[in-house]
Design a protein around this motif. Structure first.
Motif, short mmCIF file in Angstrom:
data_model
loop_
_atom_site.label_atom_id
_atom_site.label_comp_id
_atom_site.label_asym_id
_atom_site.label_seq_id
_atom_site.Cartn_x
_atom_site.Cartn_y
_atom_site.Cartn_z
N LYS A 16 0.85 -1.27 -0.10
CA LYS A 16 0.07 -0.01 -0.19
C LYS A 16 1.04 1.29 -0.07
O LYS A 16 0.63 2.21 -0.76
CB LYS A 16 -0.91 0.05 1.28
CG LYS A 16 -1.65 1.04 1.25
CD LYS A 16 -2.81 1.16 2.43
CE LYS A 16 -3.66 0.01 2.97
NZ LYS A 16 -4.20 -0.02 4.11
N TRP A 17 1.96 1.17 0.75
CA TRP A 17 2.97 2.40 0.99
C TRP A 17 3.51 2.69 -0.43
O TRP A 17 3.53 4.00 -1.03
CB TRP A 17 3.86 2.11 1.86
CG TRP A 17 5.06 3.51 2.36
CD1 TRP A 17 6.01 3.21 1.54
CD2 TRP A 17 4.66 4.76 2.35
NE1 TRP A 17 6.84 4.18 1.80
CE2 TRP A 17 6.02 5.31 2.33
CE3 TRP A 17 3.49 5.37 2.79
CZ2 TRP A 17 6.34 6.47 2.60
CZ3 TRP A 17 3.66 6.57 3.20
CH2 TRP A 17 4.89 7.33 3.00
N VAL A 18 3.93 1.78 -0.93
CA VAL A 18 4.75 1.84 -2.48
C VAL A 18 3.76 2.35 -3.33
O VAL A 18 3.91 3.10 -4.10
CB VAL A 18 5.42 0.46 -2.81
CG1 VAL A 18 5.86 0.72 -4.27
CG2 VAL A 18 6.37 0.04 -1.80
N SER A 19 2.56 1.82 -3.38
CA SER A 19 1.48 2.26 -4.39
C SER A 19 1.23 3.85 -4.08
O SER A 19 0.88 4.40 -5.23
CB SER A 19 0.13 1.39 -4.31
OG SER A 19 -0.52 1.87 -2.95
N LEU A 20 1.42 4.36 -2.98
CA LEU A 20 1.04 5.80 -2.77
C LEU A 20 2.40 6.61 -2.81
O LEU A 20 2.15 7.76 -2.93
CB LEU A 20 0.59 5.96 -1.07
CG LEU A 20 -0.70 5.36 -0.89
CD1 LEU A 20 -1.18 5.37 0.73
CD2 LEU A 20 -1.93 5.90 -1.63
#
Length: 386
Positions: A134-138
């Motif tokens: 999730k963090w990488v996608s953001l």
């Protein structure tokens, strides 16, 4: 700080290559998190281990002891770029209620911590690997350089602005020199009372350093017709922003959009929300730029896809309902993306994104909005219509 079960191979790799945050003296009850996960720390907490190398957002709120109510203070955050096997050492400053990373500059101190890392290990919580995707996608468009250029000079992203008086008026004579009434005289009205309050400004070094969104959307010397056109198609304003702030890599504006999003969704910084709105409106209403900057707009769809899927429900209601901002902005974007001369891939991707949002949030992008009224623009001084 319990997490989900992790693949043994991933765990081994992170144990060997992951970075470590050693955070000493953090009071129990403090709310502390990294990226998209936070916890209330206990008395045994000494930091976080097995952190994947790369860009991260550390955030925390000081808290009163439970005996004093247990209220938490405003959130403070900072972006960190961690290298493999790096150790960052910080001590809690009880006076400032903040983490002091100056110990990380002391090689002797860091060496001592590294030598005693095995003894410290039981007191270190593992990085919440379940939020990594999730963090990488953001933040996949946000580089270390962009984050460093945008965050305050103080290095801290604060939920509430740190403000100080514009003028230091400590004595009666100071007010008299500024032609201001004395404070020991009675106010004759509410307005007079408000006018006597000191004018405040943000403390130097604490402001987020976002790109400046141009207030003038048309070029110097523009005709009335050009002014009207540039007020409907914001491409000139977008090109101006990109030239002034992202000239070497225009796609970094997507990283700025992600930075603003993290600041307001995770860091609770309202300035981030306002900038995210302004930047999104500028991008979504630039028709000519949409034709010229295919990669930028394909990237924008990907960024928005992940952002709109991660906004907390309670915050989401405010974003959607506030002046109908989000639906009207996206409606403009979808309308322009389906227009003549647009790249076929961009048009198709926009149609899929529109269908996704319609299905997920039940938004109607086909309805006529009140914003479809004619655009009223102000002409520069001295310019008149024939």
């Amino acid at each position: 700080m319990a997490g989900v079960d992790m693949d043994p191979e991933v765990a081994r790799r992170l144990f060997e290559e992951g970075a470590t945050l050693v955070l000493l003296g953090v009071p129990p009850g403090t709310e502390l998190g990294i990226d998209y996960k936070s916890w209330q720390v206990g008395p045994r907490f000494r930091g976080v281990k097995m952190i994947p190398p790369g860009l991260h957002f550390l955030h925390y709120c000081s808290a009163n002891p439970a005996s004093c109510g247990g209220e938490t203070g405003p959130k403070t955050g900072l972006f960190l770029t961690l290298k493999p096997r790096e150790i960052l050492l910080a001590n809690w400053d009880p006076k400032e209620e903040d983490l002091d990373f100056s110990a990380s500059q002391n090689e002797e101190e860091v060496s001592k911590v590294r030598a005693g890392l095995r003894d410290l290990d039981p007191f270190l919580g593992p990085y919440p690997y379940e939020v990594m995707r999730k963090w990488v996608s953001l933040t996949d468009r946000l580089t270390q350089e962009v984050a460093g250029a945008l965050q305050p000079l103080s290095g801290r992203v604060c939920a509430f602005s740190d403000v100080v008086p514009e003028l230091q008026l400590k004595h009666t004579k100071d007010r008299e020199e500024q032609n201001l009434p004395r404070n020991d005289t009675e106010c004759q009205s509410m307005r007079e009372g408000l006018d006597r309050l000191p004018r405040m400004k943000q403390r130097e070094g604490t402001a987020l350093r976002f790109s400046t969104i141009p207030k003038q959307t048309y070029p110097p010397g523009a005709t009335p017709a050009q002014i009207t056109q540039c007020s409907m198609d914001l491409s000139y304003a977008l090109d101006t922003l990109l030239e002034e702030h992202h000239r070497l890599e225009p796609l970094n504006v997507l990283g700025e959009l992600q930075f603003a999003f993290v600041c307001f969704v995770i860091g609770n910084a309202y300035d981030g929300f306002e900038h995210w709105k302004g930047l999104l409106a500028l991008l979504c209403r630039s028709e000519e730029a949409m034709r010229r900057r295919r990669e930028l707009y394909l990237g924008l769809i990907g960024v928005l896809y992940h952002q709109l899927g991660e906004i907390p429900p309670d915050f989401f209601v405010d974003i959607v309902s506030q002046d109908n901002f989000l639906t009207s902005t996206l409606q403009d974007f979808f309308q322009l993306a389906s227009g003549p001369g647009m790249d076929a891939t961009l048009r198709k991707r926009a149609e899929k994104f529109k269908a996704h949002l319609t299905k997920k949030f039940r938004w109607d992008f086909e309805a006529d909005l009140e914003d479809c009224a004619p655009v009223v623009v102000e002409l520069p001084e001295g310019v008149t219509l024939d």
